[in-house]
Design an enzyme around this catalytic site. Structure first.
Site, PDB file in Angstrom:
ATOM      1  N   GLY A   1     149.371  39.699  88.808  1.00 41.98           N
ATOM      2  CA  GLY A   1     150.808  38.868  88.869  1.00 41.98           C
ATOM      3  C   GLY A   1     150.804  38.348  87.406  1.00 41.98           C
TER       4      GLY A   1
ATOM      5  N   CYS B   1     157.473  35.159  92.424  1.00 42.16           N
ATOM      6  CA  CYS B   1     156.854  33.883  93.165  1.00 42.16           C
ATOM      7  C   CYS B   1     157.658  32.603  93.147  1.00 42.16           C
ATOM      8  CB  CYS B   1     155.394  33.808  92.712  1.00 42.16           C
ATOM      9  SG  CYS B   1     154.367  35.126  92.844  1.00 42.16           S
TER      10      CYS B   1
ATOM     11  N   SER C   1     156.656  43.195  88.806  1.00 41.10           N
ATOM     12  CA  SER C   1     158.110  43.423  88.056  1.00 41.10           C
ATOM     13  C   SER C   1     157.934  44.609  86.851  1.00 41.10           C
ATOM     14  CB  SER C   1     158.470  42.103  87.269  1.00 41.10           C
ATOM     15  OG  SER C   1     157.314  41.498  86.523  1.00 41.10           O
TER      16      SER C   1
HETATM   17  P1  XMP Z   1     154.213  40.295  88.753  1.00 41.33           P
HETATM   18  O1  XMP Z   1     154.472  39.195  87.830  1.00 41.33           O
HETATM   19  O2  XMP Z   1     153.787  41.450  88.247  1.00 41.33           O
HETATM   20  O3  XMP Z   1     153.546  39.786  90.195  1.00 41.33           O
HETATM   21  O4  XMP Z   1     155.728  40.688  89.195  1.00 41.33           O
HETATM   22  C1  XMP Z   1     153.271  40.787  91.098  1.00 41.33           C
HETATM   23  C2  XMP Z   1     152.490  39.730  92.402  1.00 41.33           C
HETATM   24  O5  XMP Z   1     153.242  38.669  92.833  1.00 41.33           O
HETATM   25  C3  XMP Z   1     153.063  38.402  94.060  1.00 41.33           C
HETATM   26  N1  XMP Z   1     153.980  37.984  94.933  1.00 41.33           N
HETATM   27  C4  XMP Z   1     154.315  37.152  95.495  1.00 41.33           C
HETATM   28  N2  XMP Z   1     153.962  35.562  95.353  1.00 41.33           N
HETATM   29  N3  XMP Z   1     155.610  34.803  96.721  1.00 41.33           N
HETATM   30  C5  XMP Z   1     154.431  34.740  95.792  1.00 41.33           C
HETATM   31  O6  XMP Z   1     153.968  33.559  95.652  1.00 41.33           O
HETATM   32  C6  XMP Z   1     156.038  36.116  96.935  1.00 41.33           C
HETATM   33  O7  XMP Z   1     157.069  36.481  97.633  1.00 41.33           O
HETATM   34  C7  XMP Z   1     155.465  37.253  96.395  1.00 41.33           C
HETATM   35  N4  XMP Z   1     155.685  38.365  96.320  1.00 41.33           N
HETATM   36  C8  XMP Z   1     154.834  39.235  95.504  1.00 41.33           C
HETATM   37  C9  XMP Z   1     151.931  39.356  94.413  1.00 41.33           C
HETATM   38  O8  XMP Z   1     150.639  38.815  94.395  1.00 41.33           O
HETATM   39  C10 XMP Z   1     152.302  40.500  93.646  1.00 41.33           C
HETATM   40  O9  XMP Z   1     151.195  41.216  93.412  1.00 41.33           O
END
Ligand code: XMP
Length: 500
Positions: free
Chosen positions: A360, A318, A383
């Site tokens: 997240g 993000c 991730s």
């Molecule tokens: P982690 O930290 O587990 O987070 O990798 C996964 C979550 O990240 C969010 N997500 C995004 N948030 N821009 C954002 O602001 C993006 O392009 C994006 N892609 C994913 C999403 O909630 C996911 O589950």
């Protein structure tokens, strides 16, 4: 105490353990949503480098679930749902069948076509005639090989090689048979497949030994009432989102997620209301939100929302916080949501449970336990799962470190945005919006099963340290009374705890 705080700001005070042996398994079940329980409260993010049909199957086998991403055609996403729901079910509802007058070549082509779609079939049911649904026999892989090895094989018909229903050599059972009886019949008859037929010989399903074995070897697997693996899928809030939902529901999806960056909006709210009008009985998750007001407004919509997804900007892919400076530290966001939902339940505003999916920002395993013990009911990982074998991201070897890596990308990263449009012009238009996502490399970590088993182990330890026998009890005790159990950390104690 949670204001402005997030994961590594706290430890949890250890309690006297009451678990005698972890080997017998610790109950880690928590609800994903009002009507779905996970035996392992781990949810794969609806991102195209995390969740696809392979990760969906792997996660559900270990007790979790994934949400399939929506940045693809409806057909593709619905096809993924079909793939997950068809494989490894205790009973295959609509087994692939051929007609007895087809050639062996044609039967082989049908198997190959399904293989390309990700469905491994080792035997076909044979119908008397096209769409008759009357069982005529069964044709196994071996029958096909034998048939193809014959001279003039393309002149040979399926009926020449199948085991026939009529001559009594084919063992069948009636629909509704239980797993133990089905296994007994197959063991005694030394058959790998058991077609189910009604009293007039109509095909009603198929049970395979392979599925029974996986069923028994995976005691925590996440299955629906028919024994099929569970899977969720994301939809948007505009355009064809209801059509998408309809196709996904037709394929048997277990839970729909209305997933937009900022659910607390007219667009998000009206999408949820319209969805509910059209699909009153489908499990619905709404996200993302990060404040008590947003959760309150969602509950005030007066519709049945079965879970909320919490998190704005903590994710590894993000850039929202960097680009806009908006967001709420993730642990604070979880607590805000928890307190609103608890109040709503205590005052009778909702007469059903609205679990929190904490989404997240988890980049160490301890963050999973902390989220759950502070009030979330499951955690969504992006991730952390993106490096696994089953995640759809691209695998490569880093030329400098020689390590195997995978690409993990935010869903609004330029790379994901480009890939989600078939039309170049549309992709260029979409890129005009500032990117709130980015791509990052993550280390390849091998099979998802191994990682999820590790997570099961550390969560069981956390339950033991919490002085409880189940994760649900530990969560209830600590989340209701955090001041008693949660220890805020100084800079020095953070260093002592997390710097290695
Ligand atoms: P982690 O930290 O587990 O987070 O990798 C996964 C979550 O990240 C969010 N997500 C995004 N948030 N821009 C954002 O602001 C993006 O392009 C994006 N892609 C994913 C999403 O909630 C996911 O589950």
């Amino acid at each position: 105490m949670f204001r402005g705080k997030t994961f590594k700001d706290f430890l949890i005070r250890p309690q006297k353990s009451v678990i005698i042996s972890r080997r017998k398994g610790v109950d880690l079940s928590l609800p994903l949503s009002s009507n779905i329980t996970l035996q392992l409260p781990i949810v794969g993010a609806n991102m195209d480098t995390v969740s696809g049909p392979k990760s969906a199957k792997a996660a559900a086998m270990e007790g979790g679930i994934v949400f399939l991403p929506r940045n693809c055609s409806i057909k593709k996403q619905a096809g993924w749902v079909r793939e997950v729901k068809r494989q490894h079910a205790f009973v295959v509802d609509n087994p692939v069948s051929v007609e007895k007058d087809m050639t062996i070549e044609e039967a082989k082509e049908i198997i190959d076509k399904h293989k390309q779609e990700g469905l491994r079939i080792s035997g076909l049911l044979v119908e008397q005639s096209k769409n008759s649904n009357k069982l005529s026999g069964i044709l196994t892989d071996r029958d096909i090989k034998y048939g193809l090895s014959h001279k003039n094989n393309n002149m040979r018909k399926v009926s020449d090689f199948m085991t026939s229903f009529k001559d009594g050599r084919l063992i069948t059972a009636t629909p509704g048979i239980n797993i133990e009886d089905a296994e007994k019949i197959m063991l005694e008859s030394r058959k790998e497949k058991l077609p189910l037929v009604d009293e007039v010989g109509n095909i009603k399903g198929l049970i395979t030994m392979r599925d029974i074995t996986t069923f028994k070897n995976k005691p925590y697997s996440n299955r629906d009432k028919k024994g099929r693996l569970r899977v969720g899928a994301a939809i948007g809030a505009r355009g064809d989102y209801l059509e998408r939902a309809e196709e996904l529901i037709k394929e048997g999806v277990d839970c729909i997620l209305i997933d937009i960056a900022h659910f607390d909006s007219e667009v998000g709210h009206s999408a949820a209301v319209e969805f509910r009008k059209k699909f009153p009985d489908t499990e619905l998750v709404c996200g993302n939100m990060a404040t008590s007001k947003a959760v309150e407004r969602a509950l005030e919509l007066g519709i049945n929302i079965n879970a909320v997804k919490i998190g704005i900007g903590p994710g590894r892919g993000c850039r929202t916080r960097l680009e806009t400076n908006f967001g709420v530290p993730q642990l604070q966001a979880i607590r805000e949501a928890y307190l609103v939902i608890r109040r709503a339940q205590l005052t009778g505003m909702t007469n059903y449970n609205v679990p929190i999916i904490a989404d997240g920002g988890i980049n160490y395993k301890g963050g999973i336990a902390l989220s759950l013990l502070c009030g979330a009911s499951s955690v969504m990982l992006g991730s952390m799962l993106a490096g696994t074998r089953e995640a759809p991201g691209i695998l490569y070897k880093d030329p400098k470190t020689k390590q195997l890596m995978k690409i993990y990308r935010g869903m609004t990263s330029p790379e994901a945005v480009i890939d989600s449009h078939d039309d170049e012009g549309e992709a260029l238009d979409a890129l005009e919006t500032p990117a709130e996502g980015q791509s990052v490399p993550v280390q390849y970590t091998g099979p998802m099963e191994d990682l999820l088993k590790e997570i099961r182990g550390v969560l069981a330890s956390a339950v033991s340290y919490a002085g409880e026998e189940t994760l649900a009890n530990a969560r209830e005790k600590i989340s209701q009374n955090p001041e008693r159990y949660i220890v805020p950390l100084s800079e020095a104690s953070k260093h002592e705890s997390f710097d290695r």
